[in-house]
Scaffold this active site. Structure first.
Site, PDB file in Angstrom:
ATOM      1  N   ASP A 139       1.465  -3.360   4.351  1.00  0.00           N
ATOM      2  CA  ASP A 139       2.762  -2.990   4.162  1.00  0.00           C
ATOM      3  C   ASP A 139       3.782  -3.743   5.050  1.00  0.00           C
ATOM      4  O   ASP A 139       3.237  -3.773   6.197  1.00  0.00           O
ATOM      5  CB  ASP A 139       3.093  -1.786   3.947  1.00  0.00           C
ATOM      6  CG  ASP A 139       4.235  -1.422   3.087  1.00  0.00           C
ATOM      7  OD1 ASP A 139       3.873  -0.785   1.837  1.00  0.00           O
ATOM      8  OD2 ASP A 139       5.199  -1.553   3.522  1.00  0.00           O
ATOM      9  N   SER A 159       0.703  -1.235   0.032  1.00  0.00           N
ATOM     10  CA  SER A 159       0.027   0.011  -0.105  1.00  0.00           C
ATOM     11  C   SER A 159       0.912   1.208   0.058  1.00  0.00           C
ATOM     12  O   SER A 159       0.331   2.309  -0.710  1.00  0.00           O
ATOM     13  CB  SER A 159      -0.895   0.127   1.215  1.00  0.00           C
ATOM     14  OG  SER A 159      -1.911   1.239   1.042  1.00  0.00           O
ATOM     15  N   CYS A 181       5.816   1.062 -11.542  1.00  0.00           N
ATOM     16  CA  CYS A 181       6.196   2.220 -11.993  1.00  0.00           C
ATOM     17  C   CYS A 181       7.502   2.079 -12.893  1.00  0.00           C
ATOM     18  O   CYS A 181       8.753   2.853 -12.769  1.00  0.00           O
ATOM     19  CB  CYS A 181       6.428   3.100 -11.091  1.00  0.00           C
ATOM     20  SG  CYS A 181       7.178   3.000  -9.563  1.00  0.00           S
ATOM     21  N   LYS A 233      -2.655   5.374  -3.785  1.00  0.00           N
ATOM     22  CA  LYS A 233      -3.806   4.571  -4.667  1.00  0.00           C
ATOM     23  C   LYS A 233      -5.059   4.143  -3.572  1.00  0.00           C
ATOM     24  O   LYS A 233      -6.217   4.104  -4.048  1.00  0.00           O
ATOM     25  CB  LYS A 233      -3.243   3.235  -5.169  1.00  0.00           C
ATOM     26  CG  LYS A 233      -2.255   3.776  -6.338  1.00  0.00           C
ATOM     27  CD  LYS A 233      -1.591   2.529  -6.834  1.00  0.00           C
ATOM     28  CE  LYS A 233      -0.637   2.786  -7.979  1.00  0.00           C
ATOM     29  NZ  LYS A 233       0.828   3.557  -7.433  1.00  0.00           N
TER      30      LYS A 233
END
Length: 513
Positions: free
Chosen positions: A329, A307, A436, A312
């Site tokens: 996380d 997360s 990404c 998001k």
């Protein structure tokens, strides 16, 4: 007459000129050190890798954009002064993303513009270039380990750690059952390791027969080929690819952006509303797309498996659709960062029981996360090489020398996270995988490997959604990869000077069984 002062003067001038020339022709040590920093290593790696994969012209255009300041959109906060914020952003020349998508979709429909399919034939240009690059890397790797040797192996065979341990234990057990005399009698002398003293200690014979896995200091060594091995074209497992319909934009999601190629690219600093929360959240437009791909519905139970930093998950909450959003996380510091962010944007977050029921925080390794209820939607935004950050910042850079092993193991970790996400989602539920990075290894390669492992280990069958039509309404806002930059299973947001978003990769998977 002998003039000491004139000699001294001439000597000083000569010394000055020598020093001046010296510093003109040589680069200072601090600059040399700077040029070998992690971001320069990342840039050199990308120059070689991405130019091989996408072609030099496309890579140079993306490279120029990624070295510039990135572009952002403004996620309007529904828990603040939303109407006032939208009015202010409109006056600054920003446009509502939902309206831009609608206009583009109507334009495409009127002029019968259909998007190019993202799926490509098995041996497309990108695959061929990537295969050539992998083979070149493999050859260089062998040459570095076995210098000047005629006995180079065709492939580097790196045994699995567990297999090595089992072999070692079996050898130890067999030795303990024999006497010393028996062991010596059965021992085989490796004559290939006997070195003729006349050859000298500098002979290449000293290096010729030594396995790479036994070299001093290479106990933790990982071959570069491990990273690229996750790109596979083998289709020895069942999966379906079908087109996804038009994008269903959430009614309450308010995102503002500037036009493509606009001179205006920055928003002012967010400010406090009357409720005490900030009026909007700045973020990359590529980070909005994974949440749109989830196709959230009222009452959904959503898991954000990796997360942090929480952008998001905040987008998902701003749709006002999910009943529960679980933010997981592995790092406590990153979880604290998410909680701080939510306190800044969600009204009465710390004191309201409503938020305690809707937002759940977990600190578990995403590869080991378990849940008895299952999830309707799972977002797995995996850790990756974060290409833009790696090219521009030395801090926390994955290309640091002490993080080489971590970087090379990234695809392995990503596929494990994806497999667990497919286990956690309900049958018929949606998993969105995102990175990404521009890397086909971390994008299509991991999706392919994850589907394969999920089928072989858990008997899970997956349907891949072709989102070409879904994302076609965004073509006036950002640039999507086409041709050699088009992925097989997902969509790739490629940075450009006029629309400097991304890079972002998004793949949508539906669990069928």
């Amino acid at each position: 007459m002998f003039n000491i002062s004139s000699i001294y003067k001439n000597t000083c001038v000569t010394s000055y000129l020598v020093l001046q020339t010296r510093y003109k022709t040589k680069i200072h040590w601090s600059k040399l050190k700077k040029k070998t920093g992690p971001k320069y290593k990342a840039l050199n790696h990308f120059d070689e890798f991405y130019a091989s994969v996408f072609g030099d012209a496309k890579w140079q255009a993306m490279r120029e954009a990624m070295l510039r300041r990135s572009k952002y959109v403004a996620l309007v906060n529904n828990y603040g002064d939303a109407d006032k914020t939208m009015e202010e952003l409109t006056k600054r020349g920003a446009h509502c993303l939902k309206k831009l998508i609608t206009i583009q979709q109507e334009f495409n429909k009127e002029y019968n513009i259909t998007p190019e399919p993202t799926q490509v034939v098995e041996m497309d240009g990108q695959s061929e270039r990537l295969t050539e690059y992998m083979e070149r890397q493999h050859t260089d790797e062998i040459s570095n380990i076995y210098p000047n040797s005629e006995n180079k192996p065709e492939k580097l065979d790196m045994e699995d750690e567990e297999e090595v341990k089992v072999k070692k234990v079996n050898q130890e057990v067999s030795l303990t059952n024999k006497t010393l005399d028996e062991s010596i009698a059965e021992a085989k002398i490796d004559e290939s390791r006997i070195i003729d003293p006349s050859l000298g200690m500098t002979s290449e014979s000293l290096y010729q027969f030594l396995p790479a896995t036994k070299l001093k200091g290479m106990d933790e060594w990982v071959p570069e080929s491990v990273h690229y091995s996750y790109y596979s074209k083998e289709k020895d497992f069942p999966f379906i690819i079908e087109p996804e319909g038009p994008l269903k934009y959430p009614e309450h999601l308010k995102v503002f952006t500037y036009e493509m190629d606009s001179d205006q690219t920055t928003f002012p600093e967010p400010k406090r509303c009357q409720t005490g929360v900030y009026n909007y959240y700045p973020m990359d437009c590529g980070s909005i797309l994974p949440v749109l791909a989830l196709d959230l519905r009222p009452g959904d139970r959503v898991l954000d498996l990796c997360s942090a930093p929480g952008g998001k998950a905040l987008v998902a909450l701003q749709t006002l659709l999910p009943d529960v959003v679980v933010c997981n996380d592995i790092s406590i510091s990153r979880l604290n960062r998410i909680q701080r962010s939510f306190r800044e944007y969600l009204f009465d977050f710390e004191t309201s029981n409503k938020w305690r029921e809707r937002v759940v925080f977990k600190r578990v390794d995403g590869r080991l996360y378990t849940d008895d209820l299952g999830f309707d939607k799972v977002l797995v935004d995996v850790p990756c090489t974060t290409d833009r950050h790696s090219m521009n910042e030395d801090e926390n850079n994955i290309f640091r020398p002490d993080r080489v092993k971590e970087r090379l193991r990234i695809p392995e970790m990503q596929s494990q996270l994806l497999v667990n996400a497919l286990r956690l989602v309900k049958v018929g539920g949606t998993v969105v995988y995102s990175t990404c990075s521009l890397s086909p290894i971390q994008n299509d390669g991991v999706v392919h490997m994850g589907m394969k492992q999920a089928f072989e280990n858990n008997n899970i069958i997956v349907k891949v959604k072709n989102m070409s039509l879904t994302m076609s309404g965004l073509t006036s806002t950002l640039v999507l990869g086409t041709g050699s930059a088009a992925p097989k299973y997902g969509q790739l947001v490629t940075p450009s000077v006029g629309a400097n978003f991304g890079p972002s990769y998004i793949a949508k998977l539906i669990r069928m069984r």
